[in-house]
Each structure stands twice: as C-alpha cells, then as structure tokens.
Write an enzyme that holds these catalytic residues in place. Sequence first.
Site, PDB file in Angstrom:
ATOM      1  N   LEU A   7      -0.281   9.692 -65.552  1.00  0.00           N
ATOM      2  CA  LEU A   7       0.010   9.081 -66.797  1.00  0.00           C
ATOM      3  C   LEU A   7       0.345   7.790 -66.832  1.00  0.00           C
ATOM      4  CD1 LEU A   7       3.042  12.073 -67.163  1.00  0.00           C
ATOM      5  CD2 LEU A   7       0.846  11.917 -68.392  1.00  0.00           C
ATOM      6  N   ASP A   8       0.317   7.145 -67.939  1.00  0.00           N
ATOM      7  CA  ASP A   8       0.390   5.405 -67.706  1.00  0.00           C
ATOM      8  C   ASP A   8       1.639   5.249 -67.383  1.00  0.00           C
ATOM      9  OD1 ASP A   8      -2.030   5.416 -68.944  1.00  0.00           O
ATOM     10  OD2 ASP A   8      -1.098   5.056 -70.940  1.00  0.00           O
ATOM     11  N   LYS A   9       2.006   3.935 -66.788  1.00  0.00           N
ATOM     12  CA  LYS A   9       3.265   3.499 -66.266  1.00  0.00           C
ATOM     13  C   LYS A   9       4.402   3.937 -67.134  1.00  0.00           C
ATOM     14  CE  LYS A   9       5.255  -0.310 -63.689  1.00  0.00           C
ATOM     15  NZ  LYS A   9       5.243  -1.755 -63.390  1.00  0.00           N
ATOM     16  N   THR A  12       4.570   5.777 -69.616  1.00  0.00           N
ATOM     17  CA  THR A  12       4.483   7.393 -70.156  1.00  0.00           C
ATOM     18  C   THR A  12       5.377   8.365 -69.193  1.00  0.00           C
ATOM     19  OG1 THR A  12       2.448   7.174 -71.064  1.00  0.00           O
ATOM     20  CG2 THR A  12       3.229   9.372 -70.754  1.00  0.00           C
ATOM     21  N   HIS A  42      -5.701   6.046 -71.108  1.00  0.00           N
ATOM     22  CA  HIS A  42      -5.078   5.779 -72.379  1.00  0.00           C
ATOM     23  C   HIS A  42      -5.511   6.568 -73.532  1.00  0.00           C
ATOM     24  CE1 HIS A  42      -2.998   2.602 -69.996  1.00  0.00           C
ATOM     25  NE2 HIS A  42      -4.043   1.692 -70.001  1.00  0.00           N
TER      26      HIS A  42
END
Length: 235
Positions: free
Chosen positions: A103-105, A107, A188
């Site tokens: 998961l993105d930073k 998110t 992403h």
Amino acid sequence: MKLRLDKYLADMGAGTRSEVKRAVGKGLVLVNGQVVKKPEVKIDTESDCVICQGQEIGYTEYEYYMLNKPAGVISATEDSREKTVIDLIESRKRKDLFPVGRLDKDTEGLLLITNDGALAHRLLSPKKHVDKVYYAKVQGVVTQEDVQAFAKGVDIGEERLTRPGNLEILASNAISEIRLTIHEGKFHQVKRMFEAVGKQVIYLKRLSMGTLKLDEELGPGEYRPLTEKEVEQLC
C-alpha cells in the site's frame, strides 16, 4: 518438523545465524535441559524444549497478522529512515515477516503480514483473480461514464488496459466517495485509474483482500493475529 539448532534460533529472532552459532559454542543453549554446543544438532519443533541465554524459545512456522495500516508508514520489511509496517508488529516471533502486496505510504487499511510465501503468491497472482476492495475519496464528480470505463478497463500508460474493475459510487459531489473492486495490484493502480478519467484520489483505504476483511475494531496502526478460520479461508 526437524531443523538445525542454529536455523531454529535464527528463524525465531534469537540472533543472526553467526550470532546463534557463537551462543551455542559458548554453552548458552539448552535442549531439553542439556547444554548443546553443536549448531547442527537437529531439533524437533513439536517436542523439544530450547532455551537460549535463559529464555525459552518456542518455534512458530508461520505467522499471520491483519494490520490496519496507517498513513505515513511504508510497506517494506526494513528501512533505515522510514518506519515500516513490520516495525508495527511488536508481538512478532519470526524475523522473516513481510507485507503481502504494498500500500502506498499515504494509503490506509488492510494489509496482511506473514512469512507464508505460497499464500502470498496465491493472493497476488493476477491469474487467481483475487478481489481487492478499496474505499476512496476522489476530487471531482464521479459519473456513470467512469463506472462504464472502469468496467471495460482503462489506460494507465502500460501495454494493456487494466483488468475490468467494479466501481460503485457512494456519493457524487465535488468530493466523491467510491468503492472500487479490482483484481490486480499495479503500482499506484487506483490513483492511476482515476487519473485516466481526469480525477484525483485524495484519500484511499483498502477494505478487503480475497476473503479477508479489515476488522472494524482495529484503529490505524493496530493489528491482530488472524483467526484459524481466516487462515483456512485464505488458504
């Protein structure tokens, strides 16, 4: 299962392989009450009692944790500058845990932490069509045209369109709220899918992955071991 003593201890975080070998050589390890000085001695993980430097070390082959990932933490096993999702799992026994997918930073939401590589492969393989469900707030009015575009697959700048996604509109305003189900995990991806239709994701949270659903009682940064039923369903 039988393992070499040094691997047993290293797996359970008692030190690196070389460190535990030194501890064994110094007579700091007991097996069933007897000092053992040979790191190659085979240990029965089910029945033998291993004590290293006064601490009993039980063996756990696999660990499974559900984490409600907070924003600001990276999905990595280690980093010299940033806090990682593994750093949050304070009760972990094994040293080889990793996040299943990323998961993105910024998110939030469901992240499975384990050392079960076979399970991770099944969950992440596009051929398995495992549902990943996200909630998002989106800058811009999300329309039925967007729903139709997502259902066909959108161009996010790669060789192929994304696989079809199921976009549900929860609220359509200047800031829209949506639920999106996809079966891939490209870099992403959710953000790029909305960029492809001229909109921007401003908040993103993963709600579920396959049969595993985020426990609503877990606050951001909190975690718990998976139940036996949850593990069985995933496997």
